[in-house]
Design an enzyme around this catalytic site. Structure first.
Site, PDB file in Angstrom:
ATOM      1  N   SER A  65       0.818  -1.216   0.000  1.00 56.69           N
ATOM      2  CA  SER A  65       0.000   0.000   0.000  1.00 56.69           C
ATOM      3  C   SER A  65       0.850   1.264   0.000  1.00 56.69           C
ATOM      4  O   SER A  65       0.340   2.361  -0.246  1.00 56.69           O
ATOM      5  CB  SER A  65      -0.934   0.008   1.215  1.00 56.69           C
ATOM      6  N   ARG A  69       2.727   6.039  -3.504  1.00 59.17           N
ATOM      7  CA  ARG A  69       3.203   7.380  -3.187  1.00 59.17           C
ATOM      8  C   ARG A  69       4.642   7.412  -2.662  1.00 59.17           C
ATOM      9  O   ARG A  69       5.242   8.488  -2.614  1.00 59.17           O
ATOM     10  CB  ARG A  69       2.283   8.045  -2.155  1.00 59.17           C
ATOM     11  N   LYS A  82      12.733   0.370   5.244  1.00 62.34           N
ATOM     12  CA  LYS A  82      12.701   1.576   4.414  1.00 62.34           C
ATOM     13  C   LYS A  82      13.986   2.392   4.522  1.00 62.34           C
ATOM     14  O   LYS A  82      14.515   2.874   3.509  1.00 62.34           O
ATOM     15  CB  LYS A  82      11.509   2.453   4.814  1.00 62.34           C
ATOM     16  N   ASP A 126       3.719  10.467  10.145  1.00 55.12           N
ATOM     17  CA  ASP A 126       2.284  10.400   9.855  1.00 55.12           C
ATOM     18  C   ASP A 126       1.453  10.178  11.115  1.00 55.12           C
ATOM     19  O   ASP A 126       0.330   9.703  11.056  1.00 55.12           O
ATOM     20  CB  ASP A 126       1.990   9.300   8.839  1.00 55.12           C
ATOM     21  N   ASN A 127       2.028  10.527  12.289  1.00 55.59           N
ATOM     22  CA  ASN A 127       1.249  10.380  13.529  1.00 55.59           C
ATOM     23  C   ASN A 127       1.597  11.514  14.477  1.00 55.59           C
ATOM     24  O   ASN A 127       2.712  12.039  14.479  1.00 55.59           O
ATOM     25  CB  ASN A 127       1.492   9.020  14.183  1.00 55.59           C
ATOM     26  N   CYS A 188      -3.960   8.614   6.407  1.00 59.24           N
ATOM     27  CA  CYS A 188      -4.054   8.443   4.955  1.00 59.24           C
ATOM     28  C   CYS A 188      -4.596   7.072   4.576  1.00 59.24           C
ATOM     29  O   CYS A 188      -5.311   6.931   3.583  1.00 59.24           O
ATOM     30  CB  CYS A 188      -2.685   8.657   4.316  1.00 59.24           C
ATOM     31  N   CYS A 316      -9.421  -1.014  16.262  1.00 50.93           N
ATOM     32  CA  CYS A 316      -9.924  -0.250  15.118  1.00 50.93           C
ATOM     33  C   CYS A 316      -9.236  -0.814  13.876  1.00 50.93           C
ATOM     34  O   CYS A 316      -8.716  -1.932  13.901  1.00 50.93           O
ATOM     35  CB  CYS A 316      -9.645   1.250  15.281  1.00 50.93           C
TER      36      CYS A 316
END
Length: 349
Positions: A65, A69, A82, A126-127, A188, A316
């Site tokens: 996923s 991007r 990464k 991203d958090n 995202c 969640c």
């Protein structure tokens, strides 16, 4: 062998840039935290520009996923680290740059040691927990922080904590957002993001770094640029005058109690826990693993439910909202026995 004079000739030829600005780039040390949608383009252009040392911090691995991007990676890279991959690809792009990978998670125990080694930090996270952690570390270390954020079709860029006259500094992230309710803001993965936006905002972040190092142009300090990818319009919002440098009393980040998917499956067999689904009704209709359904926005109305002695495991889609729900419950009911499912249903299935 690469010829630096030829490689950087186009930028050296810029009005007000010159060879002296290129030397400043060569001597600079930039830390990029997050080698994802924002970190990839930021790192690529800072590497191609000739920044002397670039640190890449990311403890995550490549997933499918990510590929739409995060442009440094390929399908063959899925499952690999990464930070290591990014440094390898960037080193091939410019052998003259020193690249330093950090594969450990940035936490309150190591953030100052890492940040102190660099001149400026790029926030590609991203958090909110890591954003605040980076911001506070940069305030304590007196380092500027280049902020970037993307969601769906909108992006934001700003430069925090830049030194001004009389030991003053421009506003930082906490000045604009003293407290953010992350439970109300999807990420995202849940809300979506157009991939080109990551490239645009990531490049803007790199541009701010270059301006800061070379002392050219006007920084996005004391203001936030907001960009709309659908209308291709942007606006700049001023966020106040210069603030005094404030070395805050920073409390150590409290870790959210979690449970892994494997541990949860074992506990479910013992029948000694209760599941609580904090997603929306639409998400639950699509798929669930059972338990009581208490949507996140209704959580405070159900606090008495968490007074029992049975351990409650909240879940969640990705573990982000459930972690924030656990923090909320523990703040109001410190004695509550609650855990968040690490990785959410994504890691459980």
């Amino acid at each position: 062998m690469s010829n630096p004079d030829l490689r950087y000739s186009c930028q050296i030829a810029l009005p007000g840039f010159s060879a002296s600005a290129q030397k400043l780039l060569q001597q600079a040390k930039v830390l990029i935290v997050g080698a994802g949608g924002l970190g990839c383009p930021s790192a690529q252009y800072l590497t191609s520009t000739g920044v002397g040392t670039i640190g890449i911090a990311d403890f995550d691995t490549v997933s499918e996923s990510n590929l739409h991007r995060q442009i440094l990676y390929t399908p063959a890279d899925i499952g690999q680290e990464k930070a290591i991959l990014a440094c390898m690809r960037l080193q091939a792009q410019n052998p003259g740059v020193k690249l330093v990978p950090y594969t450990e998670k940035i936490t309150s125990t190591n953030v100052l040691d890492i940040v102190n080694q660099y001149d400026i930090v790029v926030d590609g996270t991203d958090n909110f927990e890591t954003r605040y952690l980076l911001n506070d570390a940069c305030v304590l270390s007196s380092k500027p922080l280049v902020y970037g954020a993307i969601y769906q079709f909108e992006g934001q860029v700003a430069v925090w904590n830049v030194k001004c006259k009389d030991d003053q500094r421009t506003p930082n992230y906490r000045d604009l957002f003293p407290k953010v309710d992350a439970t109300q803001i999807p990420n995202c993965a849940e809300g979506g993001v157009i991939p080109t936006l990551a490239g645009i905002i990531g490049c803007m972040q790199a541009n701010e770094v270059i301006k800061y190092i070379t002392q050219t142009g006007e920084l996005l300090a004391g203001k936030v640029l907001i960009f709309d990818a659908q209308s291709m319009q942007s606006r700049i919002i001023k966020i106040g005058s210069v603030t005094q440098t404030n070395i805050r009393r920073l409390t150590q980040t409290v870790s959210t109690p979690t449970i892994t998917a494997e541990e949860l499956k074992a506990r479910l067999q013992k029948n000694d826990i209760e599941l609580v689904d904090v997603r929306t009704e639409q998400e639950r209709d699509a798929y669930d693993i059972g338990g009581t359904h208490i949507p996140l926005d209704e959580l405070e109305s159900y606090l008495p439910f968490f007074t029992s002695t049975t351990t409650k495991v909240l879940y969640c889609a990705t573990g982000i909202r459930s972690a924030e729900a656990v923090k909320l419950i523990m703040k109001m009911m410190p004695e509550a026995d609650v855990l968040s499912l690490k990785g959410g249903l994504k890691g459980y299935i």
